[in-house]
Design a protein around this motif. Structure first.
Motif, PDB file in Angstrom:
ATOM      1  N   MET A  89       0.841  -1.176   0.000  1.00  0.00           N
ATOM      2  CA  MET A  89       0.000   0.000   0.000  1.00  0.00           C
ATOM      3  C   MET A  89       0.893   1.249   0.000  1.00  0.00           C
ATOM      4  N   PHE A  90       0.550   2.227  -0.803  1.00  0.00           N
ATOM      5  CA  PHE A  90       1.314   3.455  -0.874  1.00  0.00           C
ATOM      6  C   PHE A  90       1.117   4.272   0.388  1.00  0.00           C
ATOM      7  N   LEU A  91       2.111   5.075   0.722  1.00  0.00           N
ATOM      8  CA  LEU A  91       2.049   5.922   1.902  1.00  0.00           C
ATOM      9  C   LEU A  91       0.829   6.839   1.849  1.00  0.00           C
ATOM     10  N   ALA A  92       0.542   7.387   0.683  1.00  0.00           N
ATOM     11  CA  ALA A  92      -0.612   8.276   0.538  1.00  0.00           C
ATOM     12  C   ALA A  92      -1.918   7.569   0.880  1.00  0.00           C
ATOM     13  N   GLN A  93      -2.046   6.308   0.499  1.00  0.00           N
ATOM     14  CA  GLN A  93      -3.253   5.544   0.806  1.00  0.00           C
ATOM     15  C   GLN A  93      -3.359   5.266   2.301  1.00  0.00           C
ATOM     16  N   ILE A  94      -2.251   4.985   2.945  1.00  0.00           N
ATOM     17  CA  ILE A  94      -2.248   4.746   4.388  1.00  0.00           C
ATOM     18  C   ILE A  94      -2.677   6.003   5.131  1.00  0.00           C
ATOM     19  N   VAL A  95      -2.101   7.132   4.734  1.00  0.00           N
ATOM     20  CA  VAL A  95      -2.446   8.404   5.371  1.00  0.00           C
ATOM     21  C   VAL A  95      -3.909   8.743   5.105  1.00  0.00           C
ATOM     22  N   ALA A  96      -4.360   8.589   3.870  1.00  0.00           N
ATOM     23  CA  ALA A  96      -5.748   8.911   3.515  1.00  0.00           C
ATOM     24  C   ALA A  96      -6.748   8.074   4.302  1.00  0.00           C
ATOM     25  N   ALA A  97      -6.397   6.831   4.589  1.00  0.00           N
ATOM     26  CA  ALA A  97      -7.297   5.953   5.343  1.00  0.00           C
ATOM     27  C   ALA A  97      -7.425   6.399   6.797  1.00  0.00           C
ATOM     28  N   ARG A  98      -6.454   7.119   7.321  1.00  0.00           N
ATOM     29  CA  ARG A  98      -6.453   7.513   8.731  1.00  0.00           C
ATOM     30  C   ARG A  98      -6.882   8.951   8.968  1.00  0.00           C
ATOM     31  N   VAL A  99      -6.991   9.741   7.922  1.00  0.00           N
ATOM     32  CA  VAL A  99      -7.356  11.151   8.069  1.00  0.00           C
ATOM     33  C   VAL A  99      -8.880  11.280   7.980  1.00  0.00           C
ATOM     34  N   PRO A 100      -9.492  12.044   8.891  1.00  0.00           N
ATOM     35  CA  PRO A 100     -10.938  12.258   8.815  1.00  0.00           C
ATOM     36  C   PRO A 100     -11.339  12.860   7.466  1.00  0.00           C
ATOM     37  N   SER A 101     -12.512  12.487   6.979  1.00  0.00           N
ATOM     38  CA  SER A 101     -12.934  12.900   5.630  1.00  0.00           C
ATOM     39  C   SER A 101     -12.988  14.411   5.460  1.00  0.00           C
ATOM     40  N   ARG A 102     -13.356  15.151   6.500  1.00  0.00           N
ATOM     41  CA  ARG A 102     -13.379  16.618   6.390  1.00  0.00           C
ATOM     42  C   ARG A 102     -11.982  17.170   6.115  1.00  0.00           C
ATOM     43  N   MET A 103     -11.014  16.672   6.851  1.00  0.00           N
ATOM     44  CA  MET A 103      -9.637  17.128   6.658  1.00  0.00           C
ATOM     45  C   MET A 103      -9.082  16.629   5.331  1.00  0.00           C
ATOM     46  N   LEU A 104      -9.484  15.431   4.947  1.00  0.00           N
ATOM     47  CA  LEU A 104      -9.001  14.865   3.692  1.00  0.00           C
ATOM     48  C   LEU A 104      -9.417  15.728   2.513  1.00  0.00           C
ATOM     49  N   SER A 105     -10.637  16.255   2.536  1.00  0.00           N
ATOM     50  CA  SER A 105     -11.075  17.113   1.437  1.00  0.00           C
ATOM     51  C   SER A 105     -10.252  18.402   1.384  1.00  0.00           C
ATOM     52  N   VAL A 106      -9.857  18.926   2.537  1.00  0.00           N
ATOM     53  CA  VAL A 106      -8.994  20.111   2.567  1.00  0.00           C
ATOM     54  C   VAL A 106      -7.628  19.766   1.984  1.00  0.00           C
ATOM     55  N   PHE A 107      -7.098  18.593   2.374  1.00  0.00           N
ATOM     56  CA  PHE A 107      -5.804  18.157   1.841  1.00  0.00           C
ATOM     57  C   PHE A 107      -5.865  17.981   0.332  1.00  0.00           C
ATOM     58  N   VAL A 108      -6.933  17.385  -0.166  1.00  0.00           N
ATOM     59  CA  VAL A 108      -7.062  17.140  -1.606  1.00  0.00           C
ATOM     60  C   VAL A 108      -7.160  18.469  -2.355  1.00  0.00           C
ATOM     61  N   ARG A 109      -7.955  19.398  -1.810  1.00  0.00           N
ATOM     62  CA  ARG A 109      -8.100  20.715  -2.450  1.00  0.00           C
ATOM     63  C   ARG A 109      -6.774  21.469  -2.503  1.00  0.00           C
ATOM     64  N   ASN A 110      -5.947  21.262  -1.495  1.00  0.00           N
ATOM     65  CA  ASN A 110      -4.679  21.978  -1.403  1.00  0.00           C
ATOM     66  C   ASN A 110      -3.476  21.071  -1.645  1.00  0.00           C
ATOM     67  N   ALA A 111      -3.673  20.032  -2.415  1.00  0.00           N
ATOM     68  CA  ALA A 111      -2.609  19.041  -2.640  1.00  0.00           C
ATOM     69  C   ALA A 111      -1.361  19.674  -3.242  1.00  0.00           C
ATOM     70  N   GLU A 112      -1.545  20.551  -4.198  1.00  0.00           N
ATOM     71  CA  GLU A 112      -0.390  21.173  -4.846  1.00  0.00           C
ATOM     72  C   GLU A 112       0.414  22.005  -3.847  1.00  0.00           C
ATOM     73  N   LEU A 113      -0.273  22.764  -3.014  1.00  0.00           N
ATOM     74  CA  LEU A 113       0.414  23.557  -2.000  1.00  0.00           C
ATOM     75  C   LEU A 113       1.125  22.656  -1.003  1.00  0.00           C
ATOM     76  N   LEU A 114       0.477  21.587  -0.575  1.00  0.00           N
ATOM     77  CA  LEU A 114       1.098  20.663   0.374  1.00  0.00           C
ATOM     78  C   LEU A 114       2.332  19.993  -0.234  1.00  0.00           C
ATOM     79  N   LYS A 115       2.255  19.629  -1.508  1.00  0.00           N
ATOM     80  CA  LYS A 115       3.426  19.056  -2.176  1.00  0.00           C
ATOM     81  C   LYS A 115       4.553  20.084  -2.270  1.00  0.00           C
TER      82      LYS A 115
END
Length: 175
Positions: free
Chosen positions: A1-27
């Motif tokens: 399993m990729f690290l991103a999938q492991i992290v995504a499985a453990r992050v609450p869905s509300r926060m996950l949507s913020v992470f996805v929206r700001n993925a480029e900035l986080l990268k």
């Protein structure tokens, strides 16, 4: 399993949507963190060894090496969904933006070292190193990062989808 999938499985869905929206900035910030650590290790390694007494030169060398690392990681990972330019043109713009960023990065260290004279023998070795860390590694990096984020998105890795959407309606209206 990729690290991103492991992290995504453990992050609450509300926060996950913020992470996805700001993925480029986080990268971009992750690449910046890698470049930050690279710069810090090289800066102090050089400053305490072969470039002793030349903090600005040590920081320039460290930032140059970290900039090459940053270009590769930004091109291949952080801004992979962007582009629209030939690689050599993109690389030239990247290094131009990085050069301006490097000047911005050096200004707090130069002020600390030469204007405020926070150098030995005027201050203790500990004070000098704390001042160098705060001015070069914290303040300089923060100012340069804000500039680079804006300039990378604006000039180096433009979003071709937005550019095409903006240009097409104008040309269709005139036709």
């Amino acid at each position: 399993m990729f690290l991103a999938q492991i992290v995504a499985a453990r992050v609450p869905s509300r926060m996950l949507s913020v992470f996805v929206r700001n993925a480029e900035l986080l990268k971009f910030l992750t690449v910046g963190a890698i470049a930050f650590v690279t710069t810090m290790v090289l800066f102090f390694g050089l400053k305490w060894t072969v470039l002793e007494g030349k903090p600005v030169t040590a920081n320039v060398v460290a930032v140059l090496i970290a900039t090459v690392v940053s270009y590769v990681l930004n091109r291949e990972w952080a801004f992979t969904a962007r582009g629209g330019r030939e690689r050599r043109h993109e690389a030239a713009l990247f290094f131009l933006v990085a050069s301006v960023g490097m000047v911005i990065n050096q200004l707090p260290l130069a002020v600390s070292s030469y204007l405020f004279q926070l150098r030995t023998p005027h201050v203790s070795v500990l004070t000098e190193n704390i001042a160098d860390f705060v001015s070069a590694t914290v303040i300089g990096t923060l100012l340069a990062t804000v500039f680079r984020w804006w300039a990378m998105r604006k000039f180096v890795f433009p979003d071709p989808v937005r550019a095409m959407e903006h240009d097409e309606p104008v040309s269709e209206t005139r036709a």
